[in-house]
Design an enzyme around this catalytic site. Structure first.
Site, PDB file in Angstrom:
ATOM      1  N   CYS A 113       0.825  -1.234   0.000  1.00  0.00           N
ATOM      2  CA  CYS A 113       0.000   0.000   0.000  1.00  0.00           C
ATOM      3  C   CYS A 113       0.847   1.268   0.000  1.00  0.00           C
ATOM      4  O   CYS A 113       0.353   2.346  -0.329  1.00  0.00           O
ATOM      5  CB  CYS A 113      -0.913   0.019   1.218  1.00  0.00           C
ATOM      6  SG  CYS A 113      -1.952  -1.436   1.297  1.00  0.00           S
ATOM      7  N   HIS A 263      -3.712   7.085   1.553  1.00  0.00           N
ATOM      8  CA  HIS A 263      -4.033   5.759   1.026  1.00  0.00           C
ATOM      9  C   HIS A 263      -5.441   5.395   1.493  1.00  0.00           C
ATOM     10  O   HIS A 263      -5.835   5.717   2.618  1.00  0.00           O
ATOM     11  CB  HIS A 263      -3.014   4.745   1.540  1.00  0.00           C
ATOM     12  CG  HIS A 263      -3.438   3.327   1.319  1.00  0.00           C
ATOM     13  ND1 HIS A 263      -3.798   2.857   0.084  1.00  0.00           N
ATOM     14  CD2 HIS A 263      -3.589   2.284   2.187  1.00  0.00           C
ATOM     15  CE1 HIS A 263      -4.144   1.583   0.192  1.00  0.00           C
ATOM     16  NE2 HIS A 263      -4.029   1.217   1.457  1.00  0.00           N
ATOM     17  N   ASN A 293     -10.200  -0.627  -1.365  1.00  0.00           N
ATOM     18  CA  ASN A 293      -8.743  -0.475  -1.210  1.00  0.00           C
ATOM     19  C   ASN A 293      -8.064  -1.008  -2.474  1.00  0.00           C
ATOM     20  O   ASN A 293      -8.122  -2.208  -2.756  1.00  0.00           O
ATOM     21  CB  ASN A 293      -8.296  -1.265   0.029  1.00  0.00           C
ATOM     22  CG  ASN A 293      -6.807  -1.130   0.316  1.00  0.00           C
ATOM     23  OD1 ASN A 293      -6.049  -0.637  -0.520  1.00  0.00           O
ATOM     24  ND2 ASN A 293      -6.392  -1.572   1.478  1.00  0.00           N
TER      25      ASN A 293
END
Ligand code: COA
Length: 336
Positions: A113, A263, A293
């Site tokens: 990520c 993020h 995500n």
């Protein structure tokens, strides 16, 4: 020293929208549970046959066009992903070939990520040292082909979606205020197994543990696994600290930041980070409700969304921050 800046951004998502209700028909979950715990309303899934390197192409083309460049101007490719096409070579090789950019150096970057922020750091360092002039950075993921659609996988499966984002990092000329100012990266490998997908174990012989005569990977190794609470707790603290470090290094108050692009892992994580930093809600970009995500793609996708909505404009002071598997985390501060 040569200054580096983001000269262009682009994104691409598959057409297929998957709602929480659609997942609820497959798994023991509900729209209400997913929305309350994560803020996710829907995500996109790539069709069978689409690989990560393929999904990245329209995003990269859009970023190159946004920079006012052509493929021929790109002199380095960085491909950040946790869902690579194959074990090896890296997705950067497949991507480079599909982009018809043979000869341009290309490498993969594997920091999950935080991949886009590690990638920006590497790209900006190349530009600042004069080694390369226009670096194409891609963050792309096809998660949906590697998720467990049984009840056992529900904690992870509802979170992730497919998508691609890209940026071009170029030399910033004297009259241009755009600049990548600071990079604060961290990792703590003691938490590597808190969010991972193991599939194979190179220490084992054979490296994929076969079950029965048909060579099936055992279920516990086939799917991602996560200690959600541990990730959550560390993310809230790590992201706040990374923003504070960047503020200190650039002699900024939180009030000086025009836009925080975090993020997109969980709406609650990002709301807690903003609250902890005392950053007004209108200065944060959220895209998780639409895309879930998308790991290495989430920050460039959120930047594109904010630009399309008129919230991200040239000259703005922008803080990027991420946390994810590894654990890896960090911040990048820039004038857009
Ligand atoms: N639908 C319905 N119920 C679910 C579920 C789902 N998709 N996933 C888990 N549950 C259940 C659990 O089994 C548990 O049931 P129990 O109380 O009967 O044991 C209950 O919900 C609570 O589970 P818990 O894990 O404590 O929930 P939580 O409040 O911690 O929320 C996450 C779970 C995953 C949403 C949360 O931990 C999180 O977002 N963590 C960070 C994850 C992340 O960001 N990962 C990516 C990092 S880049």
């Amino acid at each position: 020293m040569v200054r580096a800046r983001i000269s262009g951004i682009g994104m691409h998502v598959p057409e297929r929208v998957v709602t929480n209700d659609e997942l609820s028909a497959l798994l023991d979950t509900s729209d209400d549970w997913i929305r309350k715990r994560t803020g996710i309303g829907e995500r996109r899934y790539a069709d069978e046959g689409v690989s990560t390197s393929t999904l990245a192409i329209p995003a990269a083309e859009a970023a190159i066009a946004d920079a006012g460049l052509t493929k021929g101007d790109i002199d380095f490719i960085i491909f950040a992903t946790l869902s690579p096409d194959h074990h090896f070579p890296g997705s950067s090789s497949y991507f480079q070939a599909k982009m018809d950019m043979a000869g341009v150096p290309a490498m993969d970057l594997r920091t999950q990520c935080t991949g886009f922020l590690y990638g920006l750091t590497v790209a900006a360092s190349f530009v600042r040292t004069g080694l390369y002039k226009n670096v194409l950075l891609v963050g792309a993921e096809v998660h949906s082909h590697a998720l467990d659609f049984s009840d056992a996988g529900r904690d992870v499966t509802v979170l992730f979606g497919d998508g691609a984002g890209a940026a071009v990092i170029s030399v910033s000329h004297a009259e241009d205020p755009s600049e990548l100012h600071s990079f604060h990266l961290h990792s703590d490998g003691r938490y590597a197994s808190s969010l991972c997908l193991e599939v194979w174990d190179i220490a084992a012989k054979p490296y994929i543990q076969h079950e029965g005569q048909h060579g099936v990977v055992p279920p516990q190794a086939r799917w991602p696994r996560m200690n959600g609470r541990e990730v959550f707790r560390h993310a809230v603290v790590g992201m706040q600290q990374a923003v504070q470090e960047a503020c200190q290094a650039n002699e900024l108050g939180i009030e000086d930041i025009d836009l925080l692009v975090p993020h997109q892992a969980n709406m609650r994580i990002n709301e807690l980070v903003a609250r902890g930093l005392k950053l007004p809600a209108e200065k944060i970009v959220h895209t998780i409700h639409r895309y879930g995500n998308t790991t290495a793609a989430s920050i460039p996708m959120a930047m594109c969304q904010a630009a399309a909505d008129g919230r991200l404009q040239r000259g703005m002071k922008v803080m990027l921050v991420a946390f994810g598997s590894g654990f890896t985390w960090g911040s990048v501060y820039l004038t857009y």
